[in-house]
Design a protein around this motif. Structure first.
Motif, PDB file in Angstrom:
ATOM      1  N   ARG A 148       0.865  -1.188   0.000  1.00  0.00           N
ATOM      2  CA  ARG A 148       0.000   0.000   0.000  1.00  0.00           C
ATOM      3  C   ARG A 148       0.891   1.224   0.000  1.00  0.00           C
ATOM      4  O   ARG A 148       1.784   1.351   0.839  1.00  0.00           O
ATOM      5  CB  ARG A 148      -0.910   0.028   1.231  1.00  0.00           C
ATOM      6  N   ILE A 149       0.666   2.114  -0.967  1.00  0.00           N
ATOM      7  CA  ILE A 149       1.370   3.392  -0.990  1.00  0.00           C
ATOM      8  C   ILE A 149       0.335   4.508  -0.895  1.00  0.00           C
ATOM      9  O   ILE A 149      -0.803   4.358  -1.316  1.00  0.00           O
ATOM     10  CB  ILE A 149       2.260   3.543  -2.247  1.00  0.00           C
ATOM     11  N   TYR A 194       0.396   7.867  -1.805  1.00  0.00           N
ATOM     12  CA  TYR A 194       0.206   8.884  -2.851  1.00  0.00           C
ATOM     13  C   TYR A 194       0.931   8.400  -4.105  1.00  0.00           C
ATOM     14  O   TYR A 194       1.692   7.430  -4.052  1.00  0.00           O
ATOM     15  CB  TYR A 194       0.719  10.252  -2.398  1.00  0.00           C
ATOM     16  N   ALA A 195       0.675   9.054  -5.200  1.00  0.00           N
ATOM     17  CA  ALA A 195       1.244   8.625  -6.484  1.00  0.00           C
ATOM     18  C   ALA A 195       2.698   9.082  -6.590  1.00  0.00           C
ATOM     19  O   ALA A 195       3.028  10.060  -7.249  1.00  0.00           O
ATOM     20  CB  ALA A 195       0.405   9.171  -7.636  1.00  0.00           C
ATOM     21  N   LEU A 199       6.405   3.878  -8.183  1.00  0.00           N
ATOM     22  CA  LEU A 199       5.660   3.271  -9.292  1.00  0.00           C
ATOM     23  C   LEU A 199       6.615   2.741 -10.362  1.00  0.00           C
ATOM     24  O   LEU A 199       6.412   1.648 -10.900  1.00  0.00           O
ATOM     25  CB  LEU A 199       4.681   4.286  -9.892  1.00  0.00           C
ATOM     26  N   VAL A 252      -0.947  -3.669  -5.755  1.00  0.00           N
ATOM     27  CA  VAL A 252      -0.776  -2.310  -5.245  1.00  0.00           C
ATOM     28  C   VAL A 252      -2.108  -1.691  -4.838  1.00  0.00           C
ATOM     29  O   VAL A 252      -3.068  -1.696  -5.612  1.00  0.00           O
ATOM     30  CB  VAL A 252      -0.111  -1.408  -6.314  1.00  0.00           C
ATOM     31  N   LEU A 277      -3.075   2.014  -4.300  1.00  0.00           N
ATOM     32  CA  LEU A 277      -2.552   3.355  -4.553  1.00  0.00           C
ATOM     33  C   LEU A 277      -3.470   4.373  -3.885  1.00  0.00           C
ATOM     34  O   LEU A 277      -4.686   4.341  -4.080  1.00  0.00           O
ATOM     35  CB  LEU A 277      -2.474   3.618  -6.062  1.00  0.00           C
ATOM     36  N   TYR A 283      -1.313   8.290 -13.551  1.00  0.00           N
ATOM     37  CA  TYR A 283      -0.704   7.477 -12.498  1.00  0.00           C
ATOM     38  C   TYR A 283      -1.112   6.007 -12.529  1.00  0.00           C
ATOM     39  O   TYR A 283      -0.476   5.186 -11.889  1.00  0.00           O
ATOM     40  CB  TYR A 283      -1.043   8.058 -11.124  1.00  0.00           C
ATOM     41  N   VAL A 284      -2.168   5.694 -13.258  1.00  0.00           N
ATOM     42  CA  VAL A 284      -2.641   4.307 -13.296  1.00  0.00           C
ATOM     43  C   VAL A 284      -2.491   3.730 -14.706  1.00  0.00           C
ATOM     44  O   VAL A 284      -1.732   2.784 -14.921  1.00  0.00           O
ATOM     45  CB  VAL A 284      -4.105   4.202 -12.816  1.00  0.00           C
ATOM     46  N   PHE A 342      -2.022  -2.693 -10.211  1.00  0.00           N
ATOM     47  CA  PHE A 342      -2.922  -1.966  -9.322  1.00  0.00           C
ATOM     48  C   PHE A 342      -4.125  -2.845  -8.977  1.00  0.00           C
ATOM     49  O   PHE A 342      -4.701  -3.499  -9.841  1.00  0.00           O
ATOM     50  CB  PHE A 342      -3.412  -0.678  -9.983  1.00  0.00           C
ATOM     51  N   ILE A 344      -7.724   1.563  -5.511  1.00  0.00           N
ATOM     52  CA  ILE A 344      -7.368   2.967  -5.309  1.00  0.00           C
ATOM     53  C   ILE A 344      -8.066   3.408  -4.021  1.00  0.00           C
ATOM     54  O   ILE A 344      -9.295   3.354  -3.932  1.00  0.00           O
ATOM     55  CB  ILE A 344      -7.832   3.866  -6.479  1.00  0.00           C
TER      56      ILE A 344
END
Length: 329
Positions: A52-53, A55-56, A61, A71, A73, A96-97, A106, A109
């Motif tokens: 888990r991150i 922010y972009a 990435l 992921v 995101l 970003y995706v 991914f 979100i």
């Protein structure tokens, strides 16, 4: 195929499923942390299949390309208002995706994290989820990626016994439309579940053994640990909100190793080890596991604000050595 072979195959599938349920959250609010590529290498070398991150971050990435790591995101809370514009949401997903897919896997979100119902930003969460999911669909990724929101479990009232759980009056108008949207999209609700904080705030009623999964036998309502009780109270609230088909993904859970009551390397190591083993199964209310769970967090983060405990949730030290002996897979 022989009965023995079938049995061995079943055990193998169960063990793989159990392994796939565990992820680790990657926060990088520290001035002494490894590079993004070193972080991804650490996940791979330890068999951690989910991240888990928050922010972009394009460095992480880029590093995740080709890693086969699932992921989550995050969209920071400060970005929610801008994503109420459908065009801005499309631009965000494209940048970003879509630009990183399929090289980056991914899965969810997280559109905002722990927004309080009385926060002015709360009004932006539902439209932002809707716009992000629509942009995901436009990119033909709707079968792979679901938009959701990560909640605090303090939105649930009457949480004991767990079957009495219900979204509080103050949270209801905020969370019910969100979970109804998730139900219609086939998306899970993300929830940050922390037995540590429940224990810390209510030591008169909650024992350390109950919080650490070390209690022998069940209590008067059939629960052996606090994690299950918190999660099932949330499931009870979802049922009462008409969203009984919404699955909960535990998007954070952890125990600090120092800085407050009940904190030690021994207690934290006990919690993480027992959590990893426990979520291979289910809860009394949802017995069919595994429970997809993300440990918080990869590293101690020395620049985090708040109580001292906030800086001591890492399962690895900043030099990448393990704080505990954990078997992630």
């Amino acid at each position: 195929m022989s009965t023995t072979m079938l049995l061995l195959l079943g055990i193998l599938l169960l063990s793989v499923t159990g392994a796939q349920s565990i992820g680790v959250c990657y926060g990088n609010n520290g001035d002494n942390l490894p590079s993004a590529q070193d972080v991804v290498n650490l996940y791979k070398s330890n068999g951690i299949g989910k991240i888990r991150i928050y922010y972009a971050d394009e460095a992480i990435l880029q590093a995740l390309k080709g890693s086969n790591i699932d992921v989550i995101l995050g969209v920071p809370n400060d970005n929610l208002q801008s994503l109420n514009d459908a065009g801005a949401a499309t631009d965000w997903v494209n940048k970003y995706v879509k630009a990183y897919s399929p090289d980056v896997k991914f899965k969810y979100i997280s559109v905002g994290n722990e927004v309080e119902p009385n926060d002015p930003k709360a009004q932006y969460v539902l439209p932002a989820i809707r716009n992000i999911q629509s942009a995901i669909s436009s990119a033909n990724l709707q079968g792979q990626i679901k938009a959701s929101h990560s909640i605090k479990t303090s939105l649930v009232a009457n949480s004991y016994p767990p079957n009495n759980g219900v979204f509080s009056d103050s949270a209801s108008s905020f969370i019910k439309p969100i979970v109804n949207l998730l139900a219609s999209n086939g998306a899970p609700l993300l929830a940050n579940i922390y037995p540590y904080f429940a224990y810390k705030d209510n030591q008169q009623s909650i024992t350390l053994n109950y919080a650490l999964f070390t209690q022998q036998g069940t209590n008067e309502v059939g629960y052996q640990n606090l994690f299950d009780a918190i999660l099932d109270a949330l499931y009870a609230a979802l049922e009462k909100a008409g969203a009984s088909n919404v699955k909960v993904v535990v998007s954070e859970s952890g125990w600090p190793s120092e800085g407050g009551v009940g904190t030690s390397v021994q207690n934290a190591g006990t919690y993480y080890n027992n959590l990893i083993n426990h979520v291979k199964g289910g809860t009394p209310k949802r017995p069919n596991g595994p429970i997809e769970t993300y440990l918080f967090a990869l590293f101690d983060e020395n620049r985090k604000n708040g109580d001292e405990t906030e800086r001591h949730f890492g399962v690895f030290r900043p030099d990448k050595t393990p704080k505990y002996q954990l078997n992630f897979n």
